[in-house]
Design a protein around this motif. Structure first.
Motif, PDB file in Angstrom:
ATOM      1  N   ALA A   1      16.228  -6.211  10.744  1.00 39.08           N
ATOM      2  CA  ALA A   1      15.956  -6.099  12.174  1.00 39.08           C
ATOM      3  C   ALA A   1      15.000  -4.948  12.460  1.00 39.08           C
ATOM      4  O   ALA A   1      14.047  -5.090  13.240  1.00 39.08           O
ATOM      5  N   VAL A   2      15.240  -3.813  11.783  1.00 37.16           N
ATOM      6  CA  VAL A   2      14.367  -2.656  12.000  1.00 37.16           C
ATOM      7  C   VAL A   2      12.943  -2.995  11.603  1.00 37.16           C
ATOM      8  O   VAL A   2      11.976  -2.686  12.314  1.00 37.16           O
ATOM      9  N   THR A   3      12.808  -3.664  10.435  1.00 39.21           N
ATOM     10  CA  THR A   3      11.468  -4.026   9.976  1.00 39.21           C
ATOM     11  C   THR A   3      10.755  -4.890  10.999  1.00 39.21           C
ATOM     12  O   THR A   3       9.593  -4.652  11.340  1.00 39.21           O
ATOM     13  N   LEU A   4      11.485  -5.896  11.513  1.00 40.64           N
ATOM     14  CA  LEU A   4      10.831  -6.798  12.470  1.00 40.64           C
ATOM     15  C   LEU A   4      10.437  -6.054  13.738  1.00 40.64           C
ATOM     16  O   LEU A   4       9.355  -6.267  14.282  1.00 40.64           O
ATOM     17  N   GLU A   5      11.332  -5.168  14.183  1.00 39.19           N
ATOM     18  CA  GLU A   5      11.002  -4.435  15.417  1.00 39.19           C
ATOM     19  C   GLU A   5       9.806  -3.511  15.203  1.00 39.19           C
ATOM     20  O   GLU A   5       8.950  -3.377  16.071  1.00 39.19           O
ATOM     21  N   LEU A   6       9.766  -2.865  14.015  1.00 36.57           N
ATOM     22  CA  LEU A   6       8.630  -1.982  13.730  1.00 36.57           C
ATOM     23  C   LEU A   6       7.346  -2.794  13.670  1.00 36.57           C
ATOM     24  O   LEU A   6       6.310  -2.391  14.193  1.00 36.57           O
ATOM     25  N   ASN A   7       7.430  -3.968  13.029  1.00 33.41           N
ATOM     26  CA  ASN A   7       6.239  -4.813  12.956  1.00 33.41           C
ATOM     27  C   ASN A   7       5.753  -5.190  14.346  1.00 33.41           C
ATOM     28  O   ASN A   7       4.557  -5.232  14.612  1.00 33.41           O
ATOM     29  N   ALA A   8       6.731  -5.440  15.238  1.00 27.62           N
ATOM     30  CA  ALA A   8       6.355  -5.869  16.586  1.00 27.62           C
ATOM     31  C   ALA A   8       5.585  -4.780  17.324  1.00 27.62           C
ATOM     32  O   ALA A   8       4.723  -5.088  18.144  1.00 27.62           O
ATOM     33  N   ILE A   9       5.885  -3.501  17.036  1.00 30.39           N
ATOM     34  CA  ILE A   9       5.126  -2.458  17.725  1.00 30.39           C
ATOM     35  C   ILE A   9       3.958  -1.956  16.876  1.00 30.39           C
ATOM     36  O   ILE A   9       3.355  -0.933  17.173  1.00 30.39           O
ATOM     37  N   GLY A  10       3.656  -2.664  15.794  1.00 34.64           N
ATOM     38  CA  GLY A  10       2.416  -2.378  15.082  1.00 34.64           C
ATOM     39  C   GLY A  10       2.539  -1.508  13.854  1.00 34.64           C
ATOM     40  O   GLY A  10       1.545  -0.966  13.396  1.00 34.64           O
ATOM     41  N   TYR A  11       3.725  -1.363  13.319  1.00 35.44           N
ATOM     42  CA  TYR A  11       3.862  -0.563  12.102  1.00 35.44           C
ATOM     43  C   TYR A  11       4.373  -1.434  10.969  1.00 35.44           C
ATOM     44  O   TYR A  11       5.346  -2.172  11.137  1.00 35.44           O
ATOM     45  N   ASP A  12       3.739  -1.318   9.796  1.00 37.54           N
ATOM     46  CA  ASP A  12       4.265  -1.960   8.613  1.00 37.54           C
ATOM     47  C   ASP A  12       5.248  -1.023   7.945  1.00 37.54           C
ATOM     48  O   ASP A  12       5.137   0.184   8.071  1.00 37.54           O
ATOM     49  N   VAL A  13       6.189  -1.575   7.206  1.00 39.59           N
ATOM     50  CA  VAL A  13       7.049  -0.718   6.396  1.00 39.59           C
ATOM     51  C   VAL A  13       6.508  -0.743   4.970  1.00 39.59           C
ATOM     52  O   VAL A  13       5.724  -1.604   4.605  1.00 39.59           O
ATOM     53  N   GLY A  14       6.938   0.200   4.149  1.00 36.50           N
ATOM     54  CA  GLY A  14       6.474   0.219   2.764  1.00 36.50           C
ATOM     55  C   GLY A  14       6.317   1.632   2.265  1.00 36.50           C
ATOM     56  O   GLY A  14       6.963   2.550   2.749  1.00 36.50           O
TER      57      GLY A  14
ATOM     58  N   THR B   1      -7.100  -6.668  -2.241  1.00 35.98           N
ATOM     59  CA  THR B   1      -6.731  -7.407  -1.039  1.00 35.98           C
ATOM     60  C   THR B   1      -7.817  -7.312   0.022  1.00 35.98           C
ATOM     61  O   THR B   1      -8.592  -6.370   0.056  1.00 35.98           O
ATOM     62  N   GLN B   2      -7.843  -8.295   0.867  1.00 33.45           N
ATOM     63  CA  GLN B   2      -8.738  -8.253   2.015  1.00 33.45           C
ATOM     64  C   GLN B   2      -8.067  -7.452   3.122  1.00 33.45           C
ATOM     65  O   GLN B   2      -6.871  -7.202   3.086  1.00 33.45           O
ATOM     66  N   ILE B   3      -8.877  -7.069   4.108  1.00 31.93           N
ATOM     67  CA  ILE B   3      -8.276  -6.341   5.223  1.00 31.93           C
ATOM     68  C   ILE B   3      -7.299  -7.267   5.931  1.00 31.93           C
ATOM     69  O   ILE B   3      -7.585  -8.415   6.184  1.00 31.93           O
ATOM     70  N   GLY B   4      -6.107  -6.789   6.167  1.00 31.64           N
ATOM     71  CA  GLY B   4      -5.095  -7.646   6.770  1.00 31.64           C
ATOM     72  C   GLY B   4      -3.814  -6.888   6.922  1.00 31.64           C
ATOM     73  O   GLY B   4      -3.789  -5.675   6.854  1.00 31.64           O
ATOM     74  N   GLY B   5      -2.724  -7.603   7.108  1.00 33.11           N
ATOM     75  CA  GLY B   5      -1.448  -6.939   7.291  1.00 33.11           C
ATOM     76  C   GLY B   5      -1.387  -6.272   8.639  1.00 33.11           C
ATOM     77  O   GLY B   5      -2.294  -6.393   9.465  1.00 33.11           O
ATOM     78  N   ILE B   6      -0.308  -5.541   8.851  1.00 33.73           N
ATOM     79  CA  ILE B   6      -0.139  -4.893  10.153  1.00 33.73           C
ATOM     80  C   ILE B   6      -0.619  -3.456  10.078  1.00 33.73           C
ATOM     81  O   ILE B   6      -1.293  -2.971  10.969  1.00 33.73           O
ATOM     82  N   GLY B   7      -0.287  -2.788   8.970  1.00 36.62           N
ATOM     83  CA  GLY B   7      -0.769  -1.424   8.800  1.00 36.62           C
ATOM     84  C   GLY B   7      -0.179  -0.482   9.822  1.00 36.62           C
ATOM     85  O   GLY B   7       1.015  -0.474  10.056  1.00 36.62           O
ATOM     86  N   VAL B   8      -1.022   0.328  10.394  1.00 30.51           N
ATOM     87  CA  VAL B   8      -0.598   1.268  11.431  1.00 30.51           C
ATOM     88  C   VAL B   8      -1.373   0.942  12.703  1.00 30.51           C
ATOM     89  O   VAL B   8      -2.415   0.320  12.641  1.00 30.51           O
TER      90      VAL B   8
END
Lengths: 265, 351
Positions: free
Chosen positions: A8-21, B2-9
């Motif tokens: 859930a946290v990952t999805l919410e972070l993705n929704a506001i524009g942040y990837d996890v990793g 990889t190509q530019i993509g993903g969500i990133g920041v």
């Protein structure tokens, strides 16, 4: 945290524009200084480069596939607030090749307002500044672009021939103890929006590490094991005096067959 | 690749105030109005005030963060940034209301300062909060040193920057990159948990040991040769079944002279001058005493604008030990891989 929560946290972070990793043996989160957003010294646009790199290398940030972690740090100028040279496995530092620009009118104004030019002259590490009471000149044969005068005097600005230096191998932990980073690419042009030269240089270091690094061996340790000359050769760079602080003091080289056949270059 | 993509920041433009966006890359100069308050002046003449406060080392609760965010909403339009030394900086504060803001953050217990010739925010790793390797409690030491040097944080009284970094084990990079660094030191021999050792990749564990102190024991376990161990923690990091840390033996070392900037003598890592001091919570008197001793000697002797490392380069390490009163021991002499580089090969002594 339960698994469900993490999802859930990952999805919410993705929704506001942040990837996890950025965990495990991957490219870690790319740290940058504030760059031109608030700083007048920045010669390179670090926040935008970070945005680009995070997107470009998102797969390598999210999926660990390297021998060990790769920390990338960026600093906008040779003041190196991001400590890219010291603790970046790969450091990207903004540099300029021409001389600092001096605005003499403004300099005189600064002195009138109480600026202490003598102290700056005294503390210039290479004595490159020539001051005759009216104008300041910077000796091109002495200046090392260390930023000291630029930090102290608002009338001096970084030069216009700008790019980045890429260093490799800074670290603390690992087999051979703490190490400083080593300059691999002394000058690489920065060309937004696709940063071709920079990405190519970065990829070359990644590739050499991927092919030669042993498991749980940081880039610095790998350079120590391979030898810095060998590492530079694998990276495909042209050797320059910018690659060492002094030349070697032994004559223990490896000679290849071609070199033996064709004599010393 | 990889190509530019993903969500990133999120893009840069989303998180910075309008005044910064308008003057992005066009800043001209800055002034320190008072310790902690920076006035950034753009080429267009626009100004942006930032107020810098110290943050708790390496940990902050959601409640505290929300309090700070409320203040940011109230005074700086919701914009703040975390600096590279983990200070909290309100960006674009209305100059009329800076005094109110300072009053409010100080009421919350956060000191304002850490600019120019002061002690900058102390960085510390989280240590025991969520790590299995530490030898000391770095946030605790940071708090003790910070309390002792709080006036240096709030005032511009030092010859130059003073940066203090604290790492709780030999893995923490930051500790050697500051003017004064504190590094956790283990002195016990790691213990192999025989029941769990099967979960580790044993060839890797044997190979990562820098001095070859780990060898196979039978077919299914490893053992550690005590005389060869240098307590680096590499094995404990890579294998959960090897544990280190003994509260009676652990402590910390003090390093000085790290510096990242290319000015002066250029970037260099610090050098360890005090090899071991015992852990002594909760107020860490040994750590505080050592740091104050070094800072006082530097403050008394350094020229204006002279970082710790440049001061040491000017006076030499022999006089550094004399002026600080630190006793030299065999542990100060490097016997590791690069040891010979640091041995003395000249006769230019500073008796």
């Amino acid at each position: 945290m339960t698994n469900e929560d993490m999802k859930a946290v990952t999805l919410e972070l993705n929704a506001i524009g942040y990837d996890v990793g950025s965990a495990g043996d991957a490219i870690r989160n790319i740290a940058d200084c504030m760059g031109p957003s608030l700083c007048e010294y920045a010669v390179m646009d670090t926040p935008r480069l970070k945005y680009f790199m995070t997107k470009h290398y998102i797969d390598d940030i999210q999926y660990p596939r390297f021998p060990f972690k790769i920390k990338t740090k960026m600093s906008g100028c040779p003041n190196d607030c991001g400590k890219a040279l010291l603790h970046g496995d790969i450091g990207i530092i903004g540099v300029f090749r021409d001389l600092p620009k001096v605005n003499n009118e403004r300099l005189l104004e600064w002195i009138k307002l109480g600026g202490d030019i003598q102290r700056v002259l005294d503390r210039c590490p290479t004595d490159a500044m020539v001051w005759d009471g009216k104008g300041l000149e910077i000796d091109p044969d002495r200046c090392v672009r260390c930023m000291y005068c630029i930090n102290r005097i608002p009338a001096i600005k970084p030069g216009d021939d700008r790019g980045v230096a890429i260093t490799a191998g800074g670290k603390m932990k690992g087999k051979y103890g703490p190490m400083k980073g080593k300059v691999v690419f002394p000058f690489v042009k920065v060309t937004p929006p696709d940063y071709n030269e920079l990405v190519e240089a970065y990829n070359r270091i990644l590739q050499v590490y991927d092919e030669n690094g042993r498991k749980k061996e940081r880039i610095g340790d790998m350079i120590q094991r391979l030898g810095f000359d060998k590492f530079l050769e694998l990276c495909g760079v042209e050797p320059m005096p910018m690659h060492f602080s002094s030349p070697r003091r032994n004559t223990f080289y490896h000679w290849s067959e071609e070199e033996l056949a064709g004599g010393v270059r | 690749m990889t190509q530019i993509g993903g969500i990133g920041v999120p893009p840069v433009e989303e998180n910075i105030p309008q005044v910064v966006l308008r003057n992005y890359g066009k800043w001209d100069t800055h002034e320190i109005v008072r310790p902690g308050v920076i006035k950034r002046i753009a080429q267009s003449g626009e100004v942006c005030y930032t107020v810098r406060i110290a943050m708790p080392p390496s940990r902050i609760s959601v409640a505290t963060m929300l309090e700070l965010c409320d203040l940011a909403d109230k005074y700086s339009g919701g914009y703040f940034r975390i600096t590279l030394r983990n200070s909290f900086e309100f960006v674009d504060v209305d100059p009329q209301r800076i005094d109110d803001l300072i009053k409010e953050v100080e009421a919350l217990g956060f000191p304002v300062g850490g600019t120019r010739n002061s002690m900058h925010n102390i960085m510390a790793c989280p240590a025991w909060i969520h790590c299995n390797l530490p030898a000391t409690d770095s946030p605790g030491i940071a708090k003790a040193i910070g309390d002792a040097l709080i006036e240096e944080f709030k005032n511009h009284r030092l010859p130059s920057w003073l940066k203090i970094n604290i790492g709780a084990c030999a893995n923490i990079e930051e500790a050697l990159m500051a003017d004064i660094g504190i590094i956790g030191v283990h002195r016990d021999i790691p213990v192999v948990i025989e029941d769990k050792i099967k979960i580790c990749e044993q060839p890797t564990v044997i190979r990562i040991c820098p001095t070859g102190a780990i060898r196979a024991k039978g077919r299914e376990s490893v053992e550690i040769i005590a005389e060869k161990c240098i307590h680096c923690g590499a094995c404990t990091m890579h294998c959960e079944a090897i544990l280190t840390g003994d509260p009676k033996l652990d402590g910390f070392a003090v390093a000085v002279g790290g510096k990242a900037s290319n000015t002066g003598s250029g970037p260099d890592l610090g050098r360890v001058v005090i090899p071991y001091l015992p852990n002594n919570p909760p107020r860490w008197p040994e750590a505080v005493e050592a740091v104050i001793k070094i800072v006082d000697a530097w403050r008394k002797d350094a020229e204006p604008d002279e970082r710790m490392r440049e001061w040491i380069n000017r006076i030499g390490w022999d006089r550094f030990f004399k002026k600080t009163g630190i006793k030299v021991s065999f542990k100060d002499i490097d016997g590791y891989y690069y040891g010979n580089e640091f041995a003395r090969s000249d006769l230019r002594f500073g008796w």
